[in-house]
Design an enzyme around this catalytic site. Structure first.
Site, PDB file in Angstrom:
ATOM      1  N   CYS A 114       0.815  -1.223   0.000  1.00 42.21           N
ATOM      2  CA  CYS A 114       0.000   0.000   0.000  1.00 42.21           C
ATOM      3  C   CYS A 114       0.850   1.276   0.000  1.00 42.21           C
ATOM      4  CB  CYS A 114      -0.960  -0.001   1.186  1.00 42.21           C
ATOM      5  SG  CYS A 114      -2.117  -1.374   1.102  1.00 42.21           S
ATOM      6  N   HIS A 247      -3.538   7.416   1.847  1.00 41.67           N
ATOM      7  CA  HIS A 247      -3.884   6.053   1.442  1.00 41.67           C
ATOM      8  C   HIS A 247      -5.275   5.740   1.981  1.00 41.67           C
ATOM      9  CE1 HIS A 247      -3.965   1.882   0.710  1.00 41.67           C
ATOM     10  NE2 HIS A 247      -3.750   1.513   1.957  1.00 41.67           N
ATOM     11  N   ASN A 277     -10.012  -0.171  -0.398  1.00 42.44           N
ATOM     12  CA  ASN A 277      -8.545  -0.065  -0.354  1.00 42.44           C
ATOM     13  C   ASN A 277      -7.978  -0.662  -1.647  1.00 42.44           C
ATOM     14  OD1 ASN A 277      -5.824  -0.345   0.104  1.00 42.44           O
ATOM     15  ND2 ASN A 277      -6.033  -1.182   2.170  1.00 42.44           N
TER      16      ASN A 277
END
Ligand code: COA
Length: 320
Positions: A114, A247, A277
């Site tokens: 990520c 993020h 996500n």
């Protein structure tokens, strides 16, 4: 005069198939209410046949080149952040290169899950500053739906697929483009967030495994710390920030990080509700959304941040 990496254009790509929480609840023991309350997620996009990390990355890259008004043959460097490459090798960046019709440039993938886009941005910025190229494509692209265990409700509801890209170009001068980047990793936390396979350990690609509560705790602490670090490095304070492009893992992490820094929540770009996500894609995807809908304007001071498996985490401060 010093060389700076300026964002010339942004682009993104989402698979057409949108999957709501209600649709997931037909297959796994969960509910729309639980997912929204714990994460803020309402829907995610999921790839279908023929759609891959490289095809999404190529579409995002084309959109970024169009927005920048720059032809693909100018690109001297492609850095693609992904944890879900089309193949173990070659790098998906070389597939994007071929699809864009670029005969020769530097092209490679970066794996920091990520945090991948922050790592890719920092690497590209330093390579541009070092004179390796004058124009770069920095891309985050993921197809996490391919590595999810669709029977594990603690992970499968959290992720989606997508891609985001930026074109960086070198300009001379002060206070423009990427002002500072900071990156970290702490490999002791492998067992909190990992994939249960891989070419050197098993004969399967594996599935995502996560201890969510512990990841959450580390995320808020690490993100607040690296945000302060990148602000200090460029001589700014939270009050100077026009937009945080974080993020997009969980709305509660975004709210907690904003609170820890004393930032008004309306300065955070939030797309997790619609995209879930998307790992390395989430920061450039959110950036592109907020630029295209007019929230982010030229001259704004942006802070990008992310945290992911490893653990890895990082931040960048950019004069857009
Ligand atoms: N639907 C319904 N119930 C669920 C569920 C789902 N999709 N997933 C878990 N549950 C249940 C659990 O089994 C547990 O039940 P129990 O109390 O009977 O054991 C209960 O909900 C609470 O689970 P818990 O894990 O304590 O919830 P939480 O408040 O910590 O929220 C996350 C879980 C995953 C949403 C949260 O921990 C999180 O977002 N963590 C960070 C994850 C992340 O950002 N990862 C990526 C970093 S890059």
């Amino acid at each position: 005069m010093s060389r700076h990496s300026v964002i010339a254009g942004t682009g993104s790509a989402l698979p057409p198939r949108r999957v709501t929480n209600a649709e997931l609840a037909e297959h796994v023991d969960t509910s729309h209410e639980w997912i929204v309350e714990r994460t803020g997620i309402e829907a995610r996009h999921i790839v279908g046949d023929g759609e891959t990390t490289a095809t999404l990355a190529t579409e995002a890259a084309r959109n970024a080149l169009d927005a920048a008004g720059i032809s693909a043959d100018k690109i001297g460097l492609i850095v693609l952040a992904t944890a879900t490459p089309d193949q173990t090798f070659p790098a998906s960046a070389t597939k994007v290169q071929a699809a864009l019709g670029i005969d020769d440039c530097i092209a490679f993938d970066v794996a920091a899950v990520c945090t991948g886009f922050l790592y890719a941005l920092s690497v590209a910025d330093n390579m541009l500053k070092g004179g390796m190229a004058d124009y770069a494509l920095v891309i985050g692209s993921e197809t996490f739906s391919r590595i999810l265990d669709w029977e594990d409700r603690t992970t499968c509801v959290l992720f989606g697929d997508g891609a985001g890209a930026i074109v960086l170009k070198v300009e001379e001068g002060a206070d423009k483009g990427v002002l500072s980047t900071r990156l970290h990793a702490d490999g002791r936390h492998n067992d909190l967030l990992y994939v249960s396979g891989g070419p050197s350990t098993t004969d399967t690609v594996g599935k995502v495994r996560m201890k969510g509560k512990e990841v959450f705790r580390h995320a808020v602490v690490n993100l607040a710390a690296v945000l302060n670090e990148v602000l200090d490095a460029s001589g700014h304070t939270p009050a100077d920030i026009d937009w945080v492009v974080p993020h997009q893992a969980n709305k509660r992490i975004l709210d907690a990080t904003a609170k820890k820094l004393g930032l008004p929540p309306e300065r955070m770009v939030v797309t997790v509700d619609q995209h879930a996500n998307t790992s390395a894609a989430s920061v450039p995807l959110a950036l592109d959304v907020a630029i295209r809908d007019g929230r982010i304007q030229r001259g704004d001071l942006l802070v990008l941040e992310a945290m992911g498996g490893g653990f890895t985490w990082g931040a960048a401060i950019i004069r857009y």
